[in-house]
Design an enzyme around this catalytic site. Sequence first.
Site, short mmCIF file in Angstrom:
data_model
loop_
_atom_site.label_atom_id
_atom_site.label_comp_id
_atom_site.label_asym_id
_atom_site.label_seq_id
_atom_site.Cartn_x
_atom_site.Cartn_y
_atom_site.Cartn_z
N GLU B 50 36.46 37.46 45.67
CA GLU B 50 36.15 36.27 45.55
C GLU B 50 37.13 34.94 44.93
O GLU B 50 37.55 34.96 43.97
CB GLU B 50 35.24 37.44 44.20
CG GLU B 50 34.15 37.59 44.43
CD GLU B 50 34.29 38.62 42.83
OE1 GLU B 50 33.87 37.60 42.02
OE2 GLU B 50 33.12 39.89 43.46
N GLU B 81 31.35 43.20 44.49
CA GLU B 81 32.82 44.38 44.13
C GLU B 81 32.47 45.78 45.44
O GLU B 81 33.04 45.86 45.96
CB GLU B 81 32.82 44.98 42.78
CG GLU B 81 34.22 43.19 42.37
CD GLU B 81 32.70 42.73 42.11
OE1 GLU B 81 31.87 42.32 42.01
OE2 GLU B 81 33.55 41.22 41.46
N ASP B 106 38.94 44.99 35.70
CA ASP B 106 38.17 46.14 35.59
C ASP B 106 36.99 45.87 36.26
O ASP B 106 36.21 47.45 35.70
CB ASP B 106 37.63 45.28 33.67
CG ASP B 106 38.26 44.58 32.73
OD1 ASP B 106 38.43 44.96 31.76
OD2 ASP B 106 39.39 43.67 33.47
N PHE B 107 36.55 44.92 37.05
CA PHE B 107 35.61 45.15 38.32
C PHE B 107 35.39 46.60 39.23
O PHE B 107 34.91 46.61 39.66
CB PHE B 107 35.62 43.56 39.19
CG PHE B 107 35.96 43.08 37.97
CD1 PHE B 107 35.08 43.08 36.60
CD2 PHE B 107 36.12 41.23 38.60
CE1 PHE B 107 35.31 41.95 35.95
CE2 PHE B 107 35.98 39.91 37.83
CZ PHE B 107 35.73 40.21 36.32
N HIS B 150 37.77 41.65 30.57
CA HIS B 150 38.67 41.35 31.10
C HIS B 150 40.23 41.46 30.82
O HIS B 150 40.72 41.32 31.18
CB HIS B 150 38.40 40.01 30.94
CG HIS B 150 37.04 39.59 32.01
ND1 HIS B 150 36.17 39.75 31.49
CD2 HIS B 150 36.81 39.10 33.35
CE1 HIS B 150 35.02 39.27 32.39
NE2 HIS B 150 35.82 38.71 33.20
#
Lengths: 326, 344
Positions: B50, B81, B106-107, B150
């Site tokens: 991204e 993701e 975190d993603f 985050h």
Amino acid sequence: MEITDEILIDLYKRMVRVRLFEEEAGRLAESARLPGFLHLYVGEEAVASGVCGALESQDQITSTHRGHGHLLAKGGDFNRMMAELMGKSTGYCNGKGGSMHICDLDLAMLGANGIVGAGVPISVGAAYANKLTNNGLISVAFFGDGATNIGAFHEAANMAAALSLPMLFVCENNEYAEYSPRHKTMAITDVIERAAAYGFPGAIVDGMDCVAVFEAASLAIEKIRNGEGPMMLECKTYRFYDHVGVKGTASNYRTDEEVEEMRKRDPLVVHETRLIDSGVMDAESIQAIKDGIQKEVEMSVEFAENSPFPELEDMLLDVYTNGESS
Amino acid sequence: MSSDNIFEGANEASSDEANSAERKLGYGAAVVETLAQIMREDESVFVAGEDVGAHGGVFGYFRGLQPEFGEDRVVDTPIAEQAIIGLGIGSAVQGLRPVVDLMFMDFICVAMDQIVNQAAKLKYMFGGGAKLPLTITTAGGAGLSAAAQHSQSLEAMLCHVPGLKVVMPSDAYEVKGLLTSCVREDNPTVFIINKRKLADTCHVPEELFEIPLGEGHIVREGSDVTVVAIGRMVDEAKVAAEKLSNEGIDCELINPRTVQPLDIDLMVESVSKTGHLVIVHEAVRFGGIGAEIAAQIQEQAFDYLDAPIERVAAPFSPIPFSPVLEKQYIPDAERIVAGIKNLF
Ligand SMILES: Cc1ncc(C[n+]2csc(CCOP(=O)(O)OP(=O)(O)O)c2C)c(N)n1
Ligand SMILES: [Mg+2]
């Protein structure tokens, strides 16, 4: 439906509350008085205000990383908001959440969210509870155009439709996800096509006009409350500031001209013009509203600055209900 | 504060020094330099994620790649993701060498099936058939008031999964050497970039070089206590070691560089000399890498230990937003000093 003067003024106040709070937060961030990431809602006020203006106070909403506007338009408290942005113990989340996690369960605002798309499935759950308990409430998910590219959105949309849940999907299409223009990340023309794909109706709305949003939302909400299943609004809107913070970024993902062009459609100005032209309010009473709210905003800064930080002992509090952790 | 101006300078090589032996380079700049050099020599390498292309990444460490290599080799993806990891897996199986980015660590949680059930296991499940030269880059670590979603350090979750290699560079030199190894590696690797280190510079060779995955590094030799510090905690441990040397405690500081595979032999050797072990990481203590290291050390070096193994790590809570709490949350030199002193 009839749009009374009272509604017109109510919508205006909601937008001004969001705008003036956000401008203040932006100034504070610029002068390094706010920690963390700040995603401002300036430019998009008509969406949250139009939708929240059409809701009952206990209808649930879920929000996004750009969540200040949703909470404030639903009646959120300036003091607790500002204190949270400063990480103070008097804030909405006792200083533990910050801008991306503000929430107010009393207002049925189930949280801003740092994970794009994550609020949408949670709204499905709230809608399911509404259906099961037959409480007459609906739930609303606010999400960006970019969020409709993530799996969570699609799973939620399909489930809400399959279970015919009382849920309103509100897409805030500001044409960008961070620095990526929408046309580069999806091959459809309008996000609303995605509602049809899951078998529920939707409408495209001028997201720079609070009355247009209010009317569309009211119509949809009535049907949803009547048990017709989920619906979606695609509100075409625009953020005036950058993805994060206020100032422009290093990359030229959009032009100054484009921003200027959209600023001519400032939702507050659009509505002010309507209020004056239709004789609902004059310039003076408009200014009086702004002055009153600005004062409240300034008082919230003072409140937040004078509030204490959380106690270090509070670190482990609220990891679980009733107590501390191992 | 915006993610753009926090990291100003993160991407600048100091060009006047560029040709000298002591050329210095930033931690973030080392990411982009390494990728550019690898992409020049290997056409099968591409980058996707991204805002990695036109914008150059929200942290700036992909800046300049798309202008040089074009939109097909530096791909701006939708927010997706799972599909980003899938893009990497499928194209790797087809013989490409993808570098796919998850903006914040975190993603990974959003993409966990693709990482854990797919990427990590394909080769094994297929009876060895599939080769998976996939590199996942992602930004971890706290300290920016970015709050609970985050800021996390989730490396222990990844290390628990057979099939993944997990890499945590502590400075720009390691960024270059380890990233080169990751991209050239035929197994899936997760390369964890510490977002608070981006602007820090150190000496980095101009040309590509490899640091082997699974080999730790002795940052500082010492005789009294072994300190194993992971990722950015190496910096904090260095400060702690200096401070303690004035007080007569001589620390041997080990940086594992990769947490899967883990260079336990190096630690065993050190502990057999010092008799004391302190492990430092930014992730929560419970179930962190420190627990694994402690278990293996007691298995292999029990007789050498003169004191219980000490862990300095984060408390068992999500990462708090408020700067006062976050500062207390993240281990620092002071807490490392206290942890080491506990042993004596
Ligand atoms: C799962 C996940 N991926 C990526 C991000 C990083 N991120 C934060 S906001 C954002 C863009 C969101 O775009 P959109 O949904 O259109 O909302 P907008 O910011 O335009 O209001 C991205 C990619 C994130 N927070 N969560
Ligand atoms: Mg958007």
